[in-house]
Scaffold this active site. Structure first.
Site, short mmCIF file in Angstrom:
data_model
loop_
_atom_site.label_atom_id
_atom_site.label_comp_id
_atom_site.label_asym_id
_atom_site.label_seq_id
_atom_site.Cartn_x
_atom_site.Cartn_y
_atom_site.Cartn_z
N ASP A 50 3.24 9.23 20.01
CA ASP A 50 3.33 9.78 18.65
C ASP A 50 2.47 8.93 17.71
OD1 ASP A 50 5.11 11.77 19.40
OD2 ASP A 50 6.88 10.59 18.89
N TYR A 78 9.54 0.99 26.70
CA TYR A 78 9.32 0.94 25.25
C TYR A 78 10.21 -0.12 24.61
CZ TYR A 78 7.33 5.62 25.91
OH TYR A 78 6.56 6.69 26.32
N ASP A 92 11.87 10.46 13.16
CA ASP A 92 11.36 9.10 12.95
C ASP A 92 11.15 8.87 11.46
OD1 ASP A 92 8.81 10.09 12.16
OD2 ASP A 92 8.08 10.02 14.23
N ARG A 183 12.55 9.19 20.24
CA ARG A 183 13.11 9.70 18.97
C ARG A 183 14.42 10.45 19.22
NH1 ARG A 183 9.27 13.77 16.91
NH2 ARG A 183 8.33 13.77 18.98
#
Length: 313
Positions: A50, A78, A92, A183
């Protein structure tokens, strides 16, 4: 008349560039910069990030684009942060706030909620995502104000770690299957706790088998075109976690004719393996010939060709 083949740029490389994508631009914008500024007109990726996210972005170049299915499906790791009490339309912090709530949960509640991710086996795809409905990305439908269909996808969370909790914010690390939306993990956590939660930062630390320590900054790559060729990982080294077999000339000829070679059951020998194993075949000069997988053919284990690489047109 058939389509005329595009002329290959003399600067075009074949292989893999491990990029440290900056936060801000889209993955597509980063690839376009490399494409046009470094004349890498045949280019792809091993899984996008993203715009807000940063970290490992696998950039596939030239014949390296043929390896996309085998590099995009690996486990991703992540490191991220989120804030409780806020819900946005994009899930987000870059999105529009649609709800704010008081936070009554304790730090221990948040830790348990993060660790619960490992129990999840599916998740809802965000409305603002590149997933498609009837050929159109969901984000395009969302931006037009149209209703987006609810899509559920299977996920595998292999590791979860709580890094810090300083209410109303928390930091975490998670390893997951390709295509998992972090997310959505954060959003589901906020829903379970009852106050909402929004992702505030995200770094992809690894995209199996490559890590952030191997990644190059985008501006460094663009501003030093003379060193670009040596920074590209050659095609033969793009799948270091797969066994590689260097074949004799006769065996290479058989592979080029589409033959499935027998699987050898003695470890350490040429073409040794077990059913389900995957490997890369090289010719005597070390040039990649094919990606193969050990499968049964008429009851006999053979190295089935997944993707031929010998055609370098």
């Amino acid at each position: 008349m058939g389509r005329r083949k595009k002329k290959r740029s003399p600067e075009q490389r074949d292989g893999l560039l491990i990029l440290n994508k900056p936060s801000g631009p889209t993955s597509a914008a980063c690839l376009n910069d490399i494409k046009h500024q470094l004349k890498q007109f045949k280019i792809g990726h091993g899984g996008t990030l993203d715009p807000m996210a940063e970290g490992v972005l696998l950039v596939l170049l030239g014949h390296g684009t043929k390896l996309a299915p085998y590099l995009s499906g690996g486990t991703k790791t992540y490191r991220g942060t989120f804030r409780l009490g806020i819900t946005t339309d994009t899930l987000d912090i870059q999105g529009e706030v649609v709800k704010e709530s008081d936070v009554s949960a304790s730090a221990e509640d948040v830790k348990r909620a993060i660790l619960y991710w490992k129990e999840l086996t599916e998740q809802e795809v965000p409305a603002y995502s590149a997933a498609k409905h009837e050929g159109k990305p969901l984000y395009a439908l969302a931006r037009e104000g149209k209703e987006t269909p609810v899509k559920i996808k299977p996920i595998v969370i292999s590791h979860v770690e709580v890094l810090d909790v300083q209410m109303p914010e928390a930091a975490f690390r998670v390893s997951c299957s390709a295509g998992t939306y972090i997310r959505s993990l954060v959003h589901s956590l906020g829903t379970r706790i009852g106050c909402g939660a929004t992702l505030t930062s995200l770094v992809r630390e690894s995209s199996e088998p490559f890590g952030l320590d191997q990644a190059l900054d985008l501006m460094d790559v663009l501003e030093n075109p003379e060193s670009f060729p040596e920074r590209v990982i050659p095609l033969a080294d793009t799948l270091p976690h797969w066994p590689r077999f260097t074949l004799t000339e006769p065996l290479s000829g058989l592979v080029k004719n589409g033959a499935w070679l027998p699987v050898v059951d003695q470890p350490g020998e040429l073409l040794a393996g077990e059913l389900g194993d995957q490997a890369m075949l090289l010719d005597p000069e070390g040039t990649p010939l094919a990606l193969v997988e050990a499968k049964l053919q008429n009851g006999t284990p053979k190295w089935a060709i997944l993707r031929g690489l010998w055609n370098q047109d």
